[in-house]
Design a protein around this motif. Structure first.
Motif: not given
Length: 328
Positions: A76, A80, A84-85, A87-88
């Motif tokens: 990214h 974010v 979403q951390s 998922l990252d």
């Protein structure tokens, strides 16, 4: 040399694919197309549409047996949400570990890791610039935290498994062939001004970053194939430009007097980052050759070619394309 590029359908990866192929190498592209485009993949490369977390990756590398794996999976570019951390981290830490394990299993000789640059460091006074690779990292966004952690995992695999590596910390990369969108400020400013629209600058516009042309990045990656083993290197111009300066250069190139729109906000903190590239010059026998003015001229040429191609399409295709560009 056989080279596998993870993230090879993205902005940097697709350019890297073509650069390696033009240099006579055998190239494998691995990408799930979440952030890339199959149209950007050079048809001379073998393409595997697969996520780096998929167990099939292990078999692909074991069958292909590349000499080098270049990890350019897109992260990214902007802040974010906290939701979403996870998922990252799942993609860019767990995924990276899966790639590293697969490399060891396939007896890959060298691993190239595309890390961050400007955004890995905290703001410092201009008297401390340029920053060396030994400057303490201060990642503040999930993508940058993942990059910093990824660097240490790459070094760990080098120590524990003998996997030769090179870590590349990129300055902000501008330019491109237009096949994959590049949100660099220069690309954005030139696009907006060419359409007669006012670009948005968040904050005061005084943030200073290092910027480097895509062609110089490709040359550095070609040198890294045989040099820079077990090194961490800044791939940068070694010069700083503020957003205001970039905007003025873009406006001058187009002869535009359109003023930008300034939007203040907590996320628009001013910073001054310039990356010292002395080590890369010495270790890689490389140096950046494209000036900012030359890069802008090239970008304008690419934009004009894209516009000429658009004008030759049927009218309904023009309307569809314009609609998508409006949301870049």
């Amino acid at each position: 040399m056989k080279i596998a590029i993870t993230g090879g359908a993205g902005f940097l990866g697709s350019h890297l694919t073509t650069a390696y192929l033009d240099a006579g190498h055998d190239v494998i592209v691995i990408d799930n197309l979440n952030n890339g485009s199959v149209n950007a993949v050079d048809p001379r490369a073998r393409f595997y549409q697969i996520d780096i977390r998929d167990e099939k990756l292990r078999a692909i590398l074991a069958n292909e047996r590349p000499d080098v794996v270049s990890h350019h999976v897109n992260q990214h570019l902007y802040e974010v949400p906290l939701a979403q951390s996870l998922l990252d981290a799942d993609t860019h830490i767990r995924g990276l570990l899966h790639v590293l394990d697969s490399c060891v299993n396939a007896s890959v000789r060298k691993f190239i890791f595309a890390s961050g640059g400007n955004t890995l460091y905290g703001p410092v006074g201009e008297e401390h610039l340029p920053l060396s690779e030994e400057t303490p990292l201060q990642p503040r966004q999930p993508a940058d935290i993942s990059r910093a952690a990824g660097e240490w995992y790459v070094r760990y695999y080098g120590q524990q498994h003998g996997l030769t590596h090179t870590i590349l910390r990129y300055a902000d990369v501008y330019g491109g062939n237009g096949k994959v969108n590049n949100p660099h400020p220069l690309n954005y400013f030139l696009h907006m001004l060419s359409e007669g629209r006012r670009p948005i600058i968040r904050g005061t516009g005084e943030s200073m970053h290092d910027h480097i042309a895509i062609d110089d990045v490709m040359q550095a990656n070609l040198q890294v194939l045989t040099r820079g083993n077990n090194q961490t290197l800044h791939i940068s111009r070694g010069e700083g430009y503020t957003l205001k300066q970039l905007y003025l250069l873009a406006a001058q190139a187009l002869g535009s007097d359109i003023e930008p729109v300034y939007i203040s906000g907590a996320l628009a903190e001013d910073s001054a980052i310039v990356l010292d590239n002395t080590r890369a010059r010495q270790v890689l026998d490389w140096q950046p050759r494209v000036s900012l003015q030359e890069g802008i001229t090239h970008l304008l040429r690419v934009q004009q070619q894209a516009q000429d191609s658009l004008n030759q399409q049927p009218q309904f295709a023009q309307v569809s394309r314009h609609s998508s560009l409006a949301h870049v």
